[in-house]
Design a protein around this motif. Structure first.
Motif, PDB file in Angstrom:
ATOM      1  N   LEU A  19      38.642  26.892  47.237  1.00  0.00           N
ATOM      2  CA  LEU A  19      39.129  28.343  48.021  1.00  0.00           C
ATOM      3  C   LEU A  19      38.118  29.274  48.604  1.00  0.00           C
ATOM      4  O   LEU A  19      37.290  29.330  48.037  1.00  0.00           O
ATOM      5  CB  LEU A  19      39.852  28.578  46.990  1.00  0.00           C
ATOM      6  N   SER A  20      38.528  29.695  49.465  1.00  0.00           N
ATOM      7  CA  SER A  20      38.200  31.185  49.869  1.00  0.00           C
ATOM      8  C   SER A  20      38.270  32.300  49.138  1.00  0.00           C
ATOM      9  O   SER A  20      38.875  32.441  48.024  1.00  0.00           O
ATOM     10  CB  SER A  20      38.815  31.297  51.065  1.00  0.00           C
ATOM     11  N   GLU A  21      36.726  33.075  48.612  1.00  0.00           N
ATOM     12  CA  GLU A  21      37.325  34.477  48.230  1.00  0.00           C
ATOM     13  C   GLU A  21      38.380  35.275  48.434  1.00  0.00           C
ATOM     14  O   GLU A  21      38.552  36.159  47.568  1.00  0.00           O
ATOM     15  CB  GLU A  21      35.801  35.120  48.424  1.00  0.00           C
ATOM     16  N   LYS A  22      38.670  34.802  49.485  1.00  0.00           N
ATOM     17  CA  LYS A  22      39.931  36.230  49.325  1.00  0.00           C
ATOM     18  C   LYS A  22      41.091  35.596  49.431  1.00  0.00           C
ATOM     19  O   LYS A  22      42.073  35.958  48.369  1.00  0.00           O
ATOM     20  CB  LYS A  22      40.696  35.886  51.399  1.00  0.00           C
ATOM     21  N   VAL A  23      41.249  34.307  48.716  1.00  0.00           N
ATOM     22  CA  VAL A  23      42.661  33.460  48.545  1.00  0.00           C
ATOM     23  C   VAL A  23      42.424  33.785  46.924  1.00  0.00           C
ATOM     24  O   VAL A  23      42.965  33.413  46.030  1.00  0.00           O
ATOM     25  CB  VAL A  23      42.488  31.645  48.780  1.00  0.00           C
ATOM     26  N   ILE A  24      41.178  33.463  46.809  1.00  0.00           N
ATOM     27  CA  ILE A  24      40.791  33.346  45.308  1.00  0.00           C
ATOM     28  C   ILE A  24      41.030  34.922  44.347  1.00  0.00           C
ATOM     29  O   ILE A  24      41.974  35.516  43.648  1.00  0.00           O
ATOM     30  CB  ILE A  24      39.432  33.221  43.844  1.00  0.00           C
ATOM     31  N   GLU A  25      40.741  35.832  45.264  1.00  0.00           N
ATOM     32  CA  GLU A  25      41.131  37.235  44.715  1.00  0.00           C
ATOM     33  C   GLU A  25      42.663  37.241  44.991  1.00  0.00           C
ATOM     34  O   GLU A  25      43.157  38.003  44.026  1.00  0.00           O
ATOM     35  CB  GLU A  25      39.955  38.370  45.728  1.00  0.00           C
ATOM     36  N   ALA A  26      43.212  37.213  45.889  1.00  0.00           N
ATOM     37  CA  ALA A  26      44.452  36.800  45.765  1.00  0.00           C
ATOM     38  C   ALA A  26      45.395  36.468  44.619  1.00  0.00           C
ATOM     39  O   ALA A  26      46.072  36.533  43.976  1.00  0.00           O
ATOM     40  CB  ALA A  26      44.995  36.572  47.624  1.00  0.00           C
ATOM     41  N   ALA A  27      44.552  35.387  43.886  1.00  0.00           N
ATOM     42  CA  ALA A  27      45.185  34.706  42.712  1.00  0.00           C
ATOM     43  C   ALA A  27      44.792  35.378  41.824  1.00  0.00           C
ATOM     44  O   ALA A  27      45.214  35.174  41.016  1.00  0.00           O
ATOM     45  CB  ALA A  27      44.378  33.017  42.969  1.00  0.00           C
ATOM     46  N   LEU A  28      43.974  35.829  41.751  1.00  0.00           N
ATOM     47  CA  LEU A  28      43.510  36.482  40.587  1.00  0.00           C
ATOM     48  C   LEU A  28      44.101  37.670  40.007  1.00  0.00           C
ATOM     49  O   LEU A  28      45.111  38.682  39.045  1.00  0.00           O
ATOM     50  CB  LEU A  28      41.819  37.165  40.671  1.00  0.00           C
ATOM     51  N   THR A  29      44.918  38.530  41.327  1.00  0.00           N
ATOM     52  CA  THR A  29      45.837  39.451  41.480  1.00  0.00           C
ATOM     53  C   THR A  29      46.875  39.163  40.629  1.00  0.00           C
ATOM     54  O   THR A  29      47.356  40.502  40.263  1.00  0.00           O
ATOM     55  CB  THR A  29      46.064  39.999  42.356  1.00  0.00           C
ATOM     56  N   ASN A  30      47.237  37.920  39.987  1.00  0.00           N
ATOM     57  CA  ASN A  30      48.731  37.583  39.494  1.00  0.00           C
ATOM     58  C   ASN A  30      48.149  37.406  38.178  1.00  0.00           C
ATOM     59  O   ASN A  30      49.366  36.889  37.229  1.00  0.00           O
ATOM     60  CB  ASN A  30      49.470  36.708  40.432  1.00  0.00           C
ATOM     61  N   ILE A  31      47.361  37.354  38.313  1.00  0.00           N
ATOM     62  CA  ILE A  31      46.650  36.765  36.517  1.00  0.00           C
ATOM     63  C   ILE A  31      46.607  37.963  35.285  1.00  0.00           C
ATOM     64  O   ILE A  31      45.580  38.315  35.879  1.00  0.00           O
ATOM     65  CB  ILE A  31      45.506  36.043  36.847  1.00  0.00           C
ATOM     66  N   PRO A  32      47.079  38.453  33.896  1.00  0.00           N
ATOM     67  CA  PRO A  32      46.126  39.146  33.620  1.00  0.00           C
ATOM     68  C   PRO A  32      44.831  39.210  33.191  1.00  0.00           C
ATOM     69  O   PRO A  32      44.299  40.305  33.361  1.00  0.00           O
ATOM     70  CB  PRO A  32      47.867  39.547  33.320  1.00  0.00           C
ATOM     71  N   MET A  33      44.920  37.990  32.617  1.00  0.00           N
ATOM     72  CA  MET A  33      43.130  38.032  32.074  1.00  0.00           C
ATOM     73  C   MET A  33      42.277  38.222  33.556  1.00  0.00           C
ATOM     74  O   MET A  33      41.277  37.231  33.126  1.00  0.00           O
ATOM     75  CB  MET A  33      43.543  37.247  31.409  1.00  0.00           C
ATOM     76  N   ASN A  34      42.788  37.860  34.506  1.00  0.00           N
ATOM     77  CA  ASN A  34      41.754  38.193  35.757  1.00  0.00           C
ATOM     78  C   ASN A  34      40.889  36.626  35.846  1.00  0.00           C
ATOM     79  O   ASN A  34      39.486  37.373  36.540  1.00  0.00           O
ATOM     80  CB  ASN A  34      40.754  38.961  35.383  1.00  0.00           C
TER      81      ASN A  34
END
Length: 247
Positions: A196-211
């Motif tokens: 996954l690209s960094e952009k996709v990973i960053e977007a996913a992490l915004t939805n995960i409270p534990m980041n």
């Protein structure tokens, strides 16, 4: 935690299934590794070697769980090898991701056949021998089975269906000392997430409270709990391993 128990993990030559198999072996279980096609035999045999190095017994059995008769042969082979079956982990699964308007009938049918019908096949054939000893059935669902996902209509449907299978199985067999539970992983570090690209990973992490993403051991640890007597009063549950992504 699993000394004296026999566990079968479908699709266990790699990834989450492999880690579950190794975790079970480290905790005393004898393990059956399952692989679907000849080209994956060496991979499965490698896992067997790792388990034997831990001092546990293991065997690799070929079976396409989507085939009713092959699933029966897989269960029968487990009984023939170890004399019983205490834990069934329905882990085998595939993806055929595509937007609905581009998804083919074959894309849909293949995912449902393995991810959903495969669980029916294995559970049906495992239930009868488990009537004699009791047992734990663990179904590998996903958070997309709870909330859906763009481009994964087939996969989401299969994982949502697993939740229904889990709850129905739990109700049918509760009085027979057979428990059924599901695990719903979220983003888990894998070969796929590494692409996954960094952009996709960053977007996913915004939805995960534990980041952060989870790892395969996080999932295997929950499977260990559900397989063991520590969860003897737990059935019909769906346990999310998702860092709080869906709640």
């Amino acid at each position: 935690m699993l000394t004296g128990k026999v566990a079968l993990i479908t699709g266990s030559g790699r990834g989450i299934g492999k880690t579950i198999a190794l975790t079970f072996a480290k905790n005393g279980a004898d393990v059956v590794i399952n692989y679907p096609i000849d080209s994956l035999k060496d991979e499965a045999d490698g896992v067997v070697d790792e388990i034997k190095a831990l001092g546990a017994r293991a065997v690799a059995l070929k079976a396409n769980v989507a085939d009713f008769n092959e699933a029966k042969a897989l269960i029968d082979g487990t009984i023939a090898e170890f004399g019983k079956l205490d834990v069934l982990v329905n882990n085998a699964g595939i993806t055929r991701d595509q937007l609905l308007l581009r998804m083919t009938e074959e894309d849909f049918d293949q995912v449902i056949a393995i991810n959903l019908k495969g669980v029916f096949n294995c559970t049906k054939h495992a239930a009868r021998p488990m009537l004699k000893t009791g047992g734990s059935i663990i179904n590998m669902s996903s958070v997309v089975g709870l909330v859906g996902n763009v481009g994964q209509l087939n996969y989401s449907a299969s994982k949502a269906g697993l939740i229904g299978i889990t709850k129905s199985t739990a109700k049918e067999f509760a009085k027979k000392n057979i428990r059924a539970n599901a695990i719903a992983p979220g983003f888990i570090e894998s070969d796929m997430t590494k692409k996954l690209s960094e952009k996709v990973i960053e977007a996913a992490l915004t939805n995960i409270p534990m980041n952060k993403f989870g790892n395969v051991q996080d999932v295997a640890n929950v499977a260990l709990f559900l397989a063991s007597n520590l969860s003897s009063y737990v059935t019909g549950e769906v346990i999310r391993v998702d860092g709080g992504m869906v709640m």
